[in-house]
Design an enzyme around this catalytic site. Structure first.
Site, PDB file in Angstrom:
ATOM      1  N   CYS A 129       0.810  -1.224   0.000  1.00  0.00           N
ATOM      2  CA  CYS A 129       0.000   0.000   0.000  1.00  0.00           C
ATOM      3  C   CYS A 129       0.844   1.275   0.000  1.00  0.00           C
ATOM      4  O   CYS A 129       0.560   2.227  -0.735  1.00  0.00           O
ATOM      5  CB  CYS A 129      -0.957   0.005   1.189  1.00  0.00           C
ATOM      6  SG  CYS A 129      -0.201  -0.466   2.749  1.00  0.00           S
ATOM      7  N   HIS A 242      -2.746   6.349   4.710  1.00  0.00           N
ATOM      8  CA  HIS A 242      -1.305   6.427   4.919  1.00  0.00           C
ATOM      9  C   HIS A 242      -0.790   7.775   4.421  1.00  0.00           C
ATOM     10  O   HIS A 242      -1.246   8.282   3.388  1.00  0.00           O
ATOM     11  CB  HIS A 242      -0.576   5.329   4.138  1.00  0.00           C
ATOM     12  CG  HIS A 242      -0.771   3.950   4.685  1.00  0.00           C
ATOM     13  ND1 HIS A 242      -1.404   3.684   5.873  1.00  0.00           N
ATOM     14  CD2 HIS A 242      -0.391   2.738   4.177  1.00  0.00           C
ATOM     15  CE1 HIS A 242      -1.403   2.382   6.081  1.00  0.00           C
ATOM     16  NE2 HIS A 242      -0.797   1.783   5.066  1.00  0.00           N
TER      17      HIS A 242
END
Length: 332
Positions: A129, A242
């Site tokens: 990711c 994130h």
């Protein structure tokens, strides 16, 4: 598009559920949808496109008549079951780290290296990711002037670990506010009101597996083994999204305005950058967009051709489920 039979492996996990949701959102053309998981989750009912689907136990035979299998069940399950799916005629798009660095398996971010999809031998890997959002933000700059060196520090949400970690963050927060004992079970230390410079296992050189993933995967996706990359990965008490502080040294000069223009013109990336008006991307923003958001773009005067960027994205969607389904869309 031709309607295909699709299976989602790990359908009851955080990413698996996002996959099912995105299949519905994007009206993916499946004729039949098979939801698979472990015995513990078998029998769970999940709705998609107005239909109720009962989760089944994953076995090799589950992949009979499946055209595309979307895997998000962890590396051990992928190594065991992905070859079984391929043997039965399915194309696997795998969200684990099991095949990412396999030379026979393409590692794909559709906006960055879509041509690699056609090189598959039955399995296509979905990158980590944190790697996905970074290469999406860096690709338009790389294409213009090349990149010599990358220094990245990540600030990663607990959902990257899974639902148990999300539950632990919320339970610890409630315990602290109530004055109760705090229990740390998913992470080795308390995550609430804390930051852990520790994602995945440590190697002998002091780096973690997450940090090495970013280094190796970026080189593979960009098709450039010469880029120098160093990473520090940190887990922070955020549920979803994130963030990354990315410092790059380019091969030729690129002004801040030129960088902004290149980024804004790149599919799946959006510049959010007006600091005088307090406009910059934060992790909460990613709950309402699938774009990779880039802000705080500024020159680094300590090196000849340096730029700093702040990169934010939804780790469950663009960082995992959405990227997987975008690969499937390109595939068909």
């Amino acid at each position: 598009m031709e309607k295909l039979n699709v299976a989602v492996v790990g359908a009851t996990g955080a990413v698996g559920r996002e996959m099912v949701s995105i299949l519905e959102e994007r009206d993916f053309p499946f004729a039949d949808l098979k939801l698979l998981a472990t015995e513990r989750s078998a029998g769970t009912v999940i709705n998609c496109k107005g239909e109720e689907y009962v989760v089944e136990v994953t076995t090799p035979e589950s992949f009979e008549d499946v055209d595309i299998a979307l895997f998000s069940a962890g590396g051990t399950a992928s190594k065991k079951l992905a070859p079984e799916a391929v043997k039965r005629g399915a194309i696997v798009i795998d969200n684990s780290s099991a095949f990412r660095m396999d030379g026979e398996v393409p590692l794909v971010v559709p906006e960055v290296n879509p041509a690699d999809i056609s090189k598959h031998n039955g399995i296509i890997a979905n990158p980590n990711c944190s790697t996905i959002q970074m290469v999406a933000a860096l690709k338009p700059i790389y294409d213009q002037v090349g990149i010599k060196r990358i220094v990245v520090s990540t600030y990663q949400a607990v959902s990257g670990t899974g639902k148990d970690a999300m539950d632990e963050l919320q339970e610890q927060t409630r315990a602290i506010l109530a004055g109760d004992e705090v229990k740390a079970e998913v992470y080795p230390k308390q995550i609430t009101f804390n930051a852990l410079p520790h994602i995945d296992v440590f190697f002998d050189d002091g780096y973690t597996k997450e940090e090495l993933k970013m280094v190796n995967e970026t080189k593979k996706i960009m098709g450039d083994e010469e880029i120098k990359i160093t990473a520090t990965a940190v887990r922070i008490p955020v549920l979803i999204g994130h963030a990354e502080s990315v410092n790059i040294e380019t091969n030729a000069q690129l002004t801040v305005e030129e960088a902004k223009k290149a980024l804004d013109n790149f599919s799946g990336v959006r510049v959010v950058d007006n600091p005088t008006e307090l406009v910059y991307p934060v992790q909460l923003d990613t709950e309402e967009t699938d774009d990779v958001l880039v802000g705080r773009i500024r020159k680094d005067d300590t090196i000849e051709n340096g730029l700093n960027l702040w990169v934010v994205a939804n780790n469950l969607r663009k960082g995992a489920a959405l990227n997987t389904i975008q690969i499937a869309e390109k595939l068909i």
